[in-house]
Design a protein around this motif. Structure first.
Motif, mmCIF file in Angstrom:
data_model
loop_
_atom_site.group_PDB
_atom_site.id
_atom_site.type_symbol
_atom_site.label_atom_id
_atom_site.label_comp_id
_atom_site.label_asym_id
_atom_site.label_seq_id
_atom_site.Cartn_x
_atom_site.Cartn_y
_atom_site.Cartn_z
ATOM 1 N N GLU A 138 5.504 5.148 7.682
ATOM 2 C CA GLU A 138 4.791 4.405 8.745
ATOM 3 C C GLU A 138 3.952 3.278 8.153
ATOM 4 O O GLU A 138 3.756 2.246 8.789
ATOM 5 C CB GLU A 138 3.856 5.321 9.539
ATOM 6 N N GLY A 139 3.446 3.480 6.944
ATOM 7 C CA GLY A 139 2.625 2.467 6.279
ATOM 8 C C GLY A 139 3.420 1.235 5.876
ATOM 9 O O GLY A 139 2.853 0.189 5.578
ATOM 10 N N VAL A 140 4.744 1.373 5.843
ATOM 11 C CA VAL A 140 5.586 0.204 5.588
ATOM 12 C C VAL A 140 5.986 -0.428 6.915
ATOM 13 O O VAL A 140 5.987 -1.645 7.078
ATOM 14 C CB VAL A 140 6.856 0.612 4.798
ATOM 15 N N ILE A 141 6.298 0.444 7.868
ATOM 16 C CA ILE A 141 6.778 -0.029 9.167
ATOM 17 C C ILE A 141 5.724 -0.863 9.893
ATOM 18 O O ILE A 141 6.008 -1.959 10.379
ATOM 19 C CB ILE A 141 7.154 1.182 10.049
ATOM 20 N N ILE A 161 -3.638 6.458 14.055
ATOM 21 C CA ILE A 161 -2.913 7.217 15.081
ATOM 22 C C ILE A 161 -1.931 8.207 14.463
ATOM 23 O O ILE A 161 -1.356 9.028 15.170
ATOM 24 C CB ILE A 161 -2.163 6.295 16.088
ATOM 25 N N ALA A 162 -1.732 8.131 13.141
ATOM 26 C CA ALA A 162 -0.758 9.031 12.514
ATOM 27 C C ALA A 162 -1.273 10.465 12.530
ATOM 28 O O ALA A 162 -2.481 10.687 12.432
ATOM 29 C CB ALA A 162 -0.497 8.596 11.080
ATOM 30 N N PRO A 163 -0.352 11.446 12.652
ATOM 31 C CA PRO A 163 -0.781 12.839 12.642
ATOM 32 C C PRO A 163 -1.380 13.255 11.292
ATOM 33 O O PRO A 163 -2.281 14.083 11.233
ATOM 34 C CB PRO A 163 0.505 13.625 12.940
ATOM 35 N N ASP A 164 -0.883 12.661 10.197
ATOM 36 C CA ASP A 164 -1.439 13.000 8.876
ATOM 37 C C ASP A 164 -1.858 11.737 8.119
ATOM 38 O O ASP A 164 -1.145 11.256 7.248
ATOM 39 C CB ASP A 164 -0.433 13.812 8.054
ATOM 40 N N PRO A 165 -3.050 11.223 8.452
ATOM 41 C CA PRO A 165 -3.507 9.970 7.845
ATOM 42 C C PRO A 165 -3.651 10.060 6.321
ATOM 43 O O PRO A 165 -3.622 9.040 5.638
ATOM 44 C CB PRO A 165 -4.878 9.718 8.486
ATOM 45 N N ASP A 166 -3.797 11.268 5.782
ATOM 46 C CA ASP A 166 -3.985 11.409 4.339
ATOM 47 C C ASP A 166 -2.769 10.947 3.546
ATOM 48 O O ASP A 166 -2.874 10.613 2.375
ATOM 49 C CB ASP A 166 -4.260 12.878 3.981
ATOM 50 N N LYS A 167 -1.602 10.927 4.210
ATOM 51 C CA LYS A 167 -0.383 10.529 3.520
ATOM 52 C C LYS A 167 -0.367 9.022 3.240
ATOM 53 O O LYS A 167 0.345 8.553 2.358
ATOM 54 C CB LYS A 167 0.831 10.882 4.398
ATOM 55 N N PHE A 168 -1.165 8.262 4.002
ATOM 56 C CA PHE A 168 -1.175 6.809 3.843
ATOM 57 C C PHE A 168 -1.720 6.426 2.473
ATOM 58 O O PHE A 168 -2.703 6.982 2.014
ATOM 59 C CB PHE A 168 -1.995 6.148 4.945
ATOM 60 N N GLY A 169 -1.041 5.460 1.852
ATOM 61 C CA GLY A 169 -1.441 5.023 0.527
ATOM 62 C C GLY A 169 -0.714 5.822 -0.540
ATOM 63 O O GLY A 169 -0.730 5.475 -1.713
ATOM 64 N N LYS A 170 -0.097 6.934 -0.153
ATOM 65 C CA LYS A 170 0.630 7.744 -1.128
ATOM 66 C C LYS A 170 2.131 7.708 -0.851
ATOM 67 O O LYS A 170 2.887 8.427 -1.487
ATOM 68 C CB LYS A 170 0.143 9.192 -1.061
ATOM 69 N N GLY A 171 2.548 6.893 0.116
ATOM 70 C CA GLY A 171 3.979 6.809 0.389
ATOM 71 C C GLY A 171 4.336 7.273 1.793
ATOM 72 O O GLY A 171 5.204 8.108 1.962
ATOM 73 N N ALA A 172 3.654 6.743 2.802
ATOM 74 C CA ALA A 172 4.013 7.052 4.184
ATOM 75 C C ALA A 172 4.933 5.946 4.686
ATOM 76 O O ALA A 172 4.622 4.761 4.536
ATOM 77 C CB ALA A 172 2.768 7.127 5.051
ATOM 78 N N PHE A 193 0.823 -1.216 0.000
ATOM 79 C CA PHE A 193 0.000 0.000 0.000
ATOM 80 C C PHE A 193 0.855 1.262 0.000
ATOM 81 O O PHE A 193 0.572 2.208 -0.728
ATOM 82 C CB PHE A 193 -0.948 0.050 1.200
ATOM 83 N N ASP A 194 1.891 1.298 0.832
ATOM 84 C CA ASP A 194 2.748 2.478 0.875
ATOM 85 C C ASP A 194 4.142 2.208 0.343
ATOM 86 O O ASP A 194 4.831 3.132 -0.071
ATOM 87 C CB ASP A 194 2.830 3.012 2.304
ATOM 88 N N GLY A 195 4.560 0.941 0.343
ATOM 89 C CA GLY A 195 5.895 0.606 -0.135
ATOM 90 C C GLY A 195 6.046 0.917 -1.610
ATOM 91 O O GLY A 195 7.047 1.486 -2.045
ATOM 92 N N ARG A 196 5.027 0.570 -2.375
ATOM 93 C CA ARG A 196 5.063 0.789 -3.821
ATOM 94 C C ARG A 196 5.112 2.290 -4.163
ATOM 95 O O ARG A 196 5.970 2.714 -4.927
ATOM 96 C CB ARG A 196 3.850 0.097 -4.451
ATOM 97 N N PRO A 197 4.207 3.107 -3.589
ATOM 98 C CA PRO A 197 4.298 4.549 -3.864
ATOM 99 C C PRO A 197 5.665 5.125 -3.500
ATOM 100 O O PRO A 197 6.201 5.952 -4.242
ATOM 101 C CB PRO A 197 3.208 5.159 -2.983
ATOM 102 N N LEU A 198 6.236 4.671 -2.387
ATOM 103 C CA LEU A 198 7.559 5.161 -1.996
ATOM 104 C C LEU A 198 8.592 4.833 -3.078
ATOM 105 O O LEU A 198 9.401 5.678 -3.458
ATOM 106 C CB LEU A 198 7.989 4.544 -0.666
ATOM 107 N N ALA A 199 8.538 3.588 -3.579
ATOM 108 C CA ALA A 199 9.496 3.178 -4.607
ATOM 109 C C ALA A 199 9.314 4.020 -5.863
ATOM 110 O O ALA A 199 10.276 4.401 -6.519
ATOM 111 C CB ALA A 199 9.323 1.701 -4.927
#
Lengths: 508, 168
Positions: free
Chosen positions: A306-309, A293-304, A96-102
C-alpha cells in the motif's frame, strides 16, 4: 454530458491519427527511461526534447510532451524501488516502502504495484479531468498565498504526526531542508543569503537534486557498502524473479487494495489542480493517509505494498491534475507543466478559459491522448519489468560503481557545476552518518523541494495581513487545512499525554 | 553509539547557532511595507533546529531514543575501512575530473572498484572500464548534449575535438 462525450470522441479521432499514436508510444518509452535515471525526471525529459516538437503540428507536439511526462512519472518509481534513489521529487514517497520491498526480493511485486497504481491514478484523473475541468478551475482561483502555505504546513505535519520516528529528529530534518532551500538569493529583496564562506556556487542556491542524490544515492550506497561488508560481501541489492504466475498472483493481490488506489487517485487529482502544489505534496499526503487507514500501519516503511500504491496513484493523478490550471488559467502546477506552458506559447496557443472554445481540437486531442498515453505507459512499463529485475541481479560490486557514476552525473547535469558535485558528496557522507543515528532524512528532501514555495507563500500572507497569523484561520479554504495541520502536529504530544495519564492511573 | 549520538547532537546544535548568526546578515525583523525581512525565515527555522537538538540531548540524558541506549560501537574498524575506501575513492575520482576529466577518471575508478574492492577478474574489470565511459559519452555528451567535465584543456583538445567532429 452528451456534448462532452462528442468532444471526447472527436479528441480520440485526433489522438489515434497514425502520427500522434506513434508520438505517444515513442514519448512514453523515452519518458520511462529518462524517468528511471536517478537525477533525471520529467522536467529534464520535457525540457531536452521540447525543441524536437517544432517538427510536428502543435497538437502532435503537446501530445508528445504529455506522453514523455506520463512515461517519466511511471519511470520515477523504477529507480525509487530498484536503487532507493528517487528519480524525481514526486517519487520520494515511493522509496519509503518500495526500497524495503526490493530488498526483501519482492522488486517485481513493487514494480507491478507501482505500474498498476499509476495506471489507475492516471486514468481516474483523466476521467475527472474530462468532466470537471471547468468547475474545478473556478475553485482553484480562490487559492491564494495563505491557502498554499497552509497546504505546505499540512504536508510537513503529516511527517511529524504520522511519521512514527523520533519527533525531535523529524523536526530537525524538516528545518534543515527548509534552511538549505533558503540558501541563495532572497526571493523578495534579491539580497544574497546564507552564502557560506562567500563561495559563489551558493549564490545559485542548493538544487533539491543535489540533496536528494546525496542522501539517497551516495548516502544509501555507503550504507549498503557497510551492510555488504557485514554480510561478508555476499549481499545483493535485491534478489527477485519474474514469472508469469508470480505476476498474476501480484495482480490478484493488488485487486484487494482498490481502496488505497482510489483514495490516492482522488487526493492526488485535487492536490494536483491547486496551483503550485503539484505531485510531490500530493504523493506524500496520500502516503500519510494510506498509513493511517491501513489495518496494520506498523508495516509501513518496512515494505507495505500500500505504501507504494498510495503515492504512485497520487503522483500520476496529480500530474494530470496539474495540467488543469495550466490549460484553464495559464498557471502551471508543476515545473514540468511550466515548460509545457512555455511550449504552448511558442506554438501560438493562448492558455486560458477561451482555449476550450477556440482550440477545442487541441484541448480534446490532448485529453484523449492522455487516456492513450496511460494505456501505453503501463504496457511498456510491465513489459520492461524483467529487464529491470535482471539489472538487479548483477553482483553488488559491479552495480555499485555504475550507481555511483549515475549519481555523480545526476548531480552534475542539472546545473553543470562541480560545486554541486562536491556538495552532493558532502550531503551523502553527512546523510550516511545521520542515518546511522536514526535521523529520518526523507523530510529534509521534501522540505528542500517545498521550501521555495512555502517561504514566499508565508511572506506574502503576512504582508497581506500586516503581520498577523490570524489570516490562516479566517479564510474559508485556508482555515480547515491549517487546523488539520496543527492537529497533526499536536498528535504525538497528545499521544504522550494519554500514555502518561494511563500510566498514572495504573499506578494509582 | 551513545557517544556518537551526543556528539552529533552537539555538532548539529552548533551548526544551528551558526545558521542563526548567518541569517542575521539580512533583516530578521519586520520591514515596513515589505513584510518580514529576508533573514526571518531561515533565522526562525534555525531556532527550531537548535531547540530540536536540545531535545535530542535531553532524550539522550533520559536514554529515551534507541541510539542513546545502544551499547553497539558506532563504527568498528572494518566498517570504517570499507566505507572510508569507497567514500575516499569517490572524492579522488571527483578531484581527478579537474585534471583528466570524467572520461579519464572513470576507468580508473572502475578498475579500483571492480578489481580491488570487488575482486572480479581482469576481463570483467577491463569490460567495465571500457564500456561505462563509452556508453556514458554517447548517452550524455552526444545524445542528451550534457557536456561532462573534460579536465585540462589539453585533454579536451587532443582527444575530444576529433570525436565531436565525427558525432556532433
Amino acid at each position: 454530458m452528451a456534448e462532452i462525450l462528442t468532444l471526447l470522441w472527436g479528441g480520440f479521432l485526433v489522438a489515434f491519427q497514425p502520427l500522434n499514436l506513434m508520438l505517444i508510444i515513442f514519448g512514453c518509452t523515452v519518458g520511462l527511461f529518462i524517468g528511471a535515471m536517478p537525477g533525471l525526471g520529467s522536467v529534464n525529459g520535457v525540457a531536452i526534447l521540447l525543441p524536437l516538437t517544432f517538427l510536428v503540428p502543435p497538437t502532435g507536439a503537446i501530445i508528445f510532451l504529455a506522453a514523455i511526462y506520463y512515461g517519466a512519472m511511471y519511470g520515477g518509481a523504477i529507480s525509487s524501488i530498484m536503487l532507493g534513489i528517487p528519480g524525481a521529487s514526486t517519487a520520494v514517497a515511493t522509496t519509503f516502502d518500495g526500497r524495503p520491498l526490493a530488498k526483501q526480493g519482492l522488486a517485481d511485486k513493487a514494480l507491478t504495484a507501482a505500474a498498476v497504481a499509476s495506471f489507475v491514478g492516471g486514468t481516474i484523473s483523466v476521467v475527472l479531468f474530462t468532466f470537471f475541468a471547468p468547475p474545478l478551475a473556478h475553485v482553484a482561483l480562490f487559492f491564494g498565498a495563505p491557502e498554499e502555505f497552509s497546504l505546505m504546513m499540512l504536508a510537513f505535519a503529516t511527517f511529524v504526526g504520522l511519521g512514527g520516528d523520533d519527533i525531535a529528529k523529524t523536526l530537525f530534518s524538516i528545518c534543515v531542508g527548509l534552511v538549505l532551500s533558503a540558501v541563495g538569493l532572497d526571493i523578495i529583496s534579491g539580497e544574497p543569503r546564507l552564502v557560506f564562506g562567500d563561495i559563489p556556487g551558493f549564490m545559485r542556491g542548493i538544487n533539491f537534486l543535489v540533496l536528494a542524490i546525496g542522501i539517497y544515492g551516495i548516502g544509501e550506497m555507503l550504507w549498503t557498502v557497510e551492510e555488504n561488508y557485514k554480510a561478508g560481501g555476499k549481499s545483493m541489492l535485491s534478489k527477485a524473479v519474474v514469472t508469469v504466475s508470480r505476476t498474476v498472483k501480484n495482480l490478484k493481490e493488488l485487486l484487494g487494495m482498490w481502496k488505497t488506489m482510489l483514495m490516492g487517485s482522488f487526493l492526488g487529482y485535487f492536490v494536483g489542480i491547486l496551483p503550485a502544489a503539484g505531485a510531490t505534496p500530493g504523493s506524500l499526503m496520500s502516503y500519510g493517509i494510506a498509513k493511517q487507514i491501513a489495518p496494520d500501519p506498523d508495516k509501513f516503511g518496512k515494505g507495505a505494498v500500500e505504501g507504494v500504491i498510495a503515492p504512485e496513484a497520487a503522483n500520476n493523478a496529480a500530474s494530470t491534475g496539474s495540467m488543469l490550471p495550466m490549460l484553464t488559467l495559464g498557471i502551471p502546477g508543476s515545473p514540468t507543466t511550466a515548460i509545457l506552458l512555455g511550449g504552448m506559447v511558442i506554438w501560438g496557443l493562448e492558455p486560458g478559459p477561451l482555449l476550450f472554445t477556440q482550440n477545442a481540437d487541441f484541448v480534446w486531442g490532448l485529453i484523449a491522448s492522455l487516456y492513450a498515453a496511460n494505456l501505453f505507459a503501463v504496457i511498456i512499463n510491465v513489459a520492461f519489468i524483467p529487464v529491470f529485475i535482471w539489472v538487479l541481479k548483477m553482483p553488488f560490486t559491479l552495480l555499485a560503481p555504475i550507481i555511483f557514476l549515475l549519481c555523480l552525473i545526476g548531480g552534475y547535469a542539472p546545473t553543470q557545476s562541480m560545486h554541486d558535485v562536491w556538495l552532493m558528496i558532502l550531503f551523502g557522507i553527512v546523510g550516511y552518518l545521520l542515518r546511522k543515528l536514526e535521523y529520518p532524512l526523507a523530510p529534509a528532501v521534501l522540505a528542500i523541494v517545498l521550501g521555495p514555495l512555502a517561504e514566499p507563500a508565508l511572506r506574502q500572507s503576512l504582508l497581506i495581513s500586516n503581520g498577523s497569523f490570524e489570516i490562516f484561520f479566517t479564510r474559508a479554504y485556508s482555515a480547515p487545512i491549517m487546523i488539520s495541520a496543527l492537529i497533526l502536529l499536536a498528535l504525538p504530544l497528545l499521544k504522550l499525554l494519554a500514555r502518561q495519564m494511563k500510566r498514572k492511573r495504573s499506578q494509582a | 553509539m551513545r557517544k556518537a549520538e551526543l556528539t552529533m547532537a552537539i555538532v548539529m546544535g552548533i551548526f544551528s547557532l551558526y545558521l542563526m548568526w548567518k541569517s542575521t546578515e539580512l533583516e530578521i525583523g519586520w520591514i515596513q511595507g515589505e513584510g518580514p525581512g529576508g533573514g526571518a525565515w531561515p533565522f526562525w527555522l534555525a531556532t527550531v533546529m537548535l531547540i530540536s537538538c536540545i531535545f535530542i540531548i535531553v532524550n539522550w540524558v533520559r536514554k529515551a531514543s534507541p541510539p542513546s541506549r545502544s551499547a553497539e560501537v558506532f563504527m568498528d574498524r572494518g566498517t570504517l575501512i570499507a566505507v572510508g575506501l569507497v567514500a575516499g575513492s569517490l572524492i579522488v575520482t571527483v578531484a581527478l575530473f579537474y585534471v583528466i576529466g570524467v572520461y579519464g577518471a572513470l576507468p580508473l575508478f572502475m578498475i579500483f572498484y571492480v578489481r580491488f574492492l570487488g575482486r572480479h577478474t581482469w576481463p570483467v574489470t577491463a569490460a567495465m572500464a571500457t564500456i561505462t565511459p563509452v556508453a556514458t559519452f554517447f548517452f550524455f555528451d552526444i545524445a542528451l548534449k550534457i557536456t561532462l567535465p573534460k579536465g585540462l584543456p589539453i585533454v579536451e583538445e587532443t582527444i575530444f575535438y576529433p570525436l565531436y567532429k565525427i558525432f556532433l
